[in-house]
Motif scaffolding. Sequence first.
Motif, PDB file in Angstrom:
ATOM      1  N   GLU A  79       0.807  -1.213   0.000  1.00 42.71           N
ATOM      2  CA  GLU A  79       0.000   0.000   0.000  1.00 42.71           C
ATOM      3  C   GLU A  79       0.839   1.261   0.000  1.00 42.71           C
ATOM      4  N   SER A 176     -10.433   3.445 -17.901  1.00 44.18           N
ATOM      5  CA  SER A 176     -10.034   2.554 -16.814  1.00 44.18           C
ATOM      6  C   SER A 176     -10.669   1.173 -16.940  1.00 44.18           C
ATOM      7  N   TYR A 177     -11.984   1.136 -17.173  1.00 42.19           N
ATOM      8  CA  TYR A 177     -12.646  -0.161 -17.350  1.00 42.19           C
ATOM      9  C   TYR A 177     -12.196  -0.831 -18.644  1.00 42.19           C
ATOM     10  N   TYR A 222      -8.056  -1.395  -9.313  1.00 44.69           N
ATOM     11  CA  TYR A 222      -9.021  -2.014  -8.399  1.00 44.69           C
ATOM     12  C   TYR A 222      -8.695  -1.679  -6.940  1.00 44.69           C
ATOM     13  N   PHE A 223      -7.426  -1.804  -6.564  1.00 39.48           N
ATOM     14  CA  PHE A 223      -7.049  -1.628  -5.164  1.00 39.48           C
ATOM     15  C   PHE A 223      -7.261  -0.187  -4.708  1.00 39.48           C
ATOM     16  N   TRP A 224      -6.984   0.780  -5.586  1.00 40.16           N
ATOM     17  CA  TRP A 224      -7.105   2.191  -5.212  1.00 40.16           C
ATOM     18  C   TRP A 224      -8.439   2.789  -5.637  1.00 40.16           C
ATOM     19  N   ASN A 225      -9.431   1.912  -5.879  1.00 44.61           N
ATOM     20  CA  ASN A 225     -10.822   2.341  -6.121  1.00 44.61           C
ATOM     21  C   ASN A 225     -10.967   3.257  -7.327  1.00 44.61           C
ATOM     22  N   VAL A 226     -10.110   3.058  -8.331  1.00 46.52           N
ATOM     23  CA  VAL A 226     -10.317   3.783  -9.587  1.00 46.52           C
ATOM     24  C   VAL A 226     -11.491   3.183 -10.336  1.00 46.52           C
ATOM     25  N   ILE A 227     -11.678   1.872 -10.198  1.00 48.94           N
ATOM     26  CA  ILE A 227     -12.821   1.201 -10.810  1.00 48.94           C
ATOM     27  C   ILE A 227     -13.686   0.587  -9.705  1.00 48.94           C
TER      28      ILE A 227
END
Length: 227
Positions: A79, A176-177, A222-227
């Motif tokens: 992280e 991003s997606y 995914y981990f940093w909530n971009v998607i």
Amino acid sequence: MIGVIRVDVDNEGYLLVNHLGEKNRFVEVEPGVYYNLREERSNDYGGDFRTIVFGTDSMGRTMLMTDGPMSYSKAAWYETSGFTFLMLISSLLFIIGSLLYWGIKAVVGKIRGKNELEVRKGARWAKRVAVLLGVLTLTFLVSFLAGSKPDPVYGLPAAAYTSPSALSVWLDLIVSYGIVLVTLPVLAFSVVSWIKGYWKLAGRVHYTFFAMFGAVLSWIFYFWNVI
């Protein structure tokens, strides 16, 4: 990635807290409560960085709370900003570098009158989806650089505290997606290329690393909530 606090202990038992580029020495005044010995203190984005308190959140992770508006949670190794930036930069450089390499190779081949013969239909589709992933990644990089300049007062990019335009929201979602969705067939083609023997050995190794860095970029999203 912004507003990282590093906490250490010196030989005398004081806490050394690196905050906003300054080192502060804290002494414990109550269990879990520490007071800043620095006479001239930086602001914690709007509040005095005078007292810090340690506690735990609902997940059991160590929390550091200040007398300003910010609180912090202890970061695992995956992280940390250093690891995240390393993986992000490595992925962007490799994917975009591969896109440029394929483009230059195609132009040089056309100038020399040579065409790369790929008799297998699967190999052609593998290269096409990889090029699409490269284009999407390049678009993401341009968009990221355009909106990453920090505000001199808040220390954050404008996108963090202003409402983005509808076009920007849709572009971010599509890119991003799109990167994540296109990475899936790239990963599948990387496996198939070894089974069916697409290209030479160097080409298969290159494509496999390309797919791996695409997966790393998707994990970061995914981990940093971009998607």
